[in-house]
Design a protein around this motif. Structure first.
Motif, PDB file in Angstrom:
ATOM      1  N   VAL A 238      28.636  30.169  51.305  1.00 42.59           N
ATOM      2  CA  VAL A 238      27.788  30.996  50.269  1.00 42.59           C
ATOM      3  C   VAL A 238      28.853  32.317  50.284  1.00 42.59           C
ATOM      4  N   GLN A 239      29.051  32.429  48.828  1.00 45.85           N
ATOM      5  CA  GLN A 239      30.080  33.698  48.415  1.00 45.85           C
ATOM      6  C   GLN A 239      29.606  34.885  49.008  1.00 45.85           C
ATOM      7  N   ALA A 240      28.380  35.297  49.128  1.00 43.33           N
ATOM      8  CA  ALA A 240      27.905  36.463  49.730  1.00 43.33           C
ATOM      9  C   ALA A 240      28.234  36.630  51.249  1.00 43.33           C
ATOM     10  N   MET A 241      28.447  35.621  51.975  1.00 40.17           N
ATOM     11  CA  MET A 241      29.007  35.685  53.439  1.00 40.17           C
ATOM     12  C   MET A 241      30.526  35.552  53.503  1.00 40.17           C
ATOM     13  N   ILE A 242      31.237  35.423  52.566  1.00 45.17           N
ATOM     14  CA  ILE A 242      32.673  35.593  52.580  1.00 45.17           C
ATOM     15  C   ILE A 242      33.098  37.004  52.865  1.00 45.17           C
ATOM     16  N   PRO A 243      34.096  37.285  53.663  1.00 47.18           N
ATOM     17  CA  PRO A 243      34.463  38.736  53.849  1.00 47.18           C
ATOM     18  C   PRO A 243      35.377  39.044  52.492  1.00 47.18           C
ATOM     19  N   GLU A 244      35.388  40.465  51.895  1.00 50.24           N
ATOM     20  CA  GLU A 244      35.975  40.712  50.959  1.00 50.24           C
ATOM     21  C   GLU A 244      36.881  41.925  51.287  1.00 50.24           C
ATOM     22  N   PHE A 245      38.216  41.825  51.421  1.00 55.40           N
ATOM     23  CA  PHE A 245      39.126  42.839  51.857  1.00 55.40           C
ATOM     24  C   PHE A 245      39.544  43.450  50.796  1.00 55.40           C
ATOM     25  N   VAL A 246      39.283  44.875  50.829  1.00 56.81           N
ATOM     26  CA  VAL A 246      39.924  45.659  49.713  1.00 56.81           C
ATOM     27  C   VAL A 246      41.126  46.604  50.315  1.00 56.81           C
ATOM     28  N   VAL A 247      42.318  46.404  49.441  1.00 57.14           N
ATOM     29  CA  VAL A 247      43.590  46.853  49.944  1.00 57.14           C
ATOM     30  C   VAL A 247      44.101  47.544  49.138  1.00 57.14           C
ATOM     31  N   PRO A 248      44.499  48.691  49.353  1.00 60.23           N
ATOM     32  CA  PRO A 248      44.996  49.477  48.045  1.00 60.23           C
ATOM     33  C   PRO A 248      46.345  49.246  47.682  1.00 60.23           C
ATOM     34  N   SER A 249      46.984  49.719  46.737  1.00 59.22           N
ATOM     35  CA  SER A 249      48.142  49.471  46.160  1.00 59.22           C
ATOM     36  C   SER A 249      49.113  50.351  46.886  1.00 59.22           C
ATOM     37  N   LEU A 250      50.345  49.603  47.662  1.00 60.77           N
ATOM     38  CA  LEU A 250      51.184  50.449  48.389  1.00 60.77           C
ATOM     39  C   LEU A 250      52.386  50.546  47.747  1.00 60.77           C
ATOM     40  N   GLU A 251      52.581  50.488  46.428  1.00 59.15           N
ATOM     41  CA  GLU A 251      53.653  50.710  45.731  1.00 59.15           C
ATOM     42  C   GLU A 251      54.132  51.845  45.648  1.00 59.15           C
ATOM     43  N   GLY A 252      55.544  52.246  46.054  1.00 62.66           N
ATOM     44  CA  GLY A 252      56.152  53.560  46.252  1.00 62.66           C
ATOM     45  C   GLY A 252      55.716  54.349  47.536  1.00 62.66           C
ATOM     46  N   PHE A 253      55.082  53.460  48.214  1.00 60.15           N
ATOM     47  CA  PHE A 253      54.683  54.185  49.611  1.00 60.15           C
ATOM     48  C   PHE A 253      55.869  54.048  50.637  1.00 60.15           C
TER      49      PHE A 253
END
Length: 135
Positions: free
Chosen positions: A51-66
């Protein structure tokens, strides 16, 4: 009679058979999950449907230039800031809003929910009282 016979069978055959079935007691191939949430449902025909709604979605910011690294050494000196107290938090967050509303003439003691405060503390585990509250 079913409960009594099951209890007698457990006592005769040994109490260990009544214990929870874990990966220590099962065969080599038995592995019980240890806290991971299922990402779908198991049908009556033993088919797994994701079930797509049960799959966790990780939001990771872009770390370019960090430039910072993810590790902080234990040898680093302790921070110089004082620990945050409730009074400091109130003075930094709520006091400016309340002062602005007082200057504009909009402030009302009956409308404290606007600032995130609660009128009553009914149903709270710990009740907060003013310092001068006589018990």
């Amino acid at each position: 009679m079913g409960v009594l016979s099951a209890l007698m069978r457990g006592l005769v055959r040994g109490a260990d058979r009544m214990a929870e079935f874990t990966s220590k007691r099962g065969p080599r191939t038995f592995y019980k999950s240890r806290g991971a949430r299922p990402t779908g449902v198991l049908t009556a025909s033993r088919k797994f449907i994701p079930v797509q709604a049960m799959i966790p979605e990780f939001v990771v910011p872009s770390l370019e230039g960090f430039n910072l690294k993810p590790y902080v050494s234990y040898k680093t000196p302790a921070g110089t800031e004082q620990p945050m107290t409730p009074e400091m938090l109130f003075n930094q967050v709520l006091a400016p809003q309340i002062e602005r509303d007082i200057e504009e003439g909009v402030f009302s003691e009956e409308n404290l929910e606007k600032y995130g405060l609660e009128k009553t503390q009914e149903g709270k585990l710990f009740k907060l009282h003013p310092k001068n509250f006589v018990r």
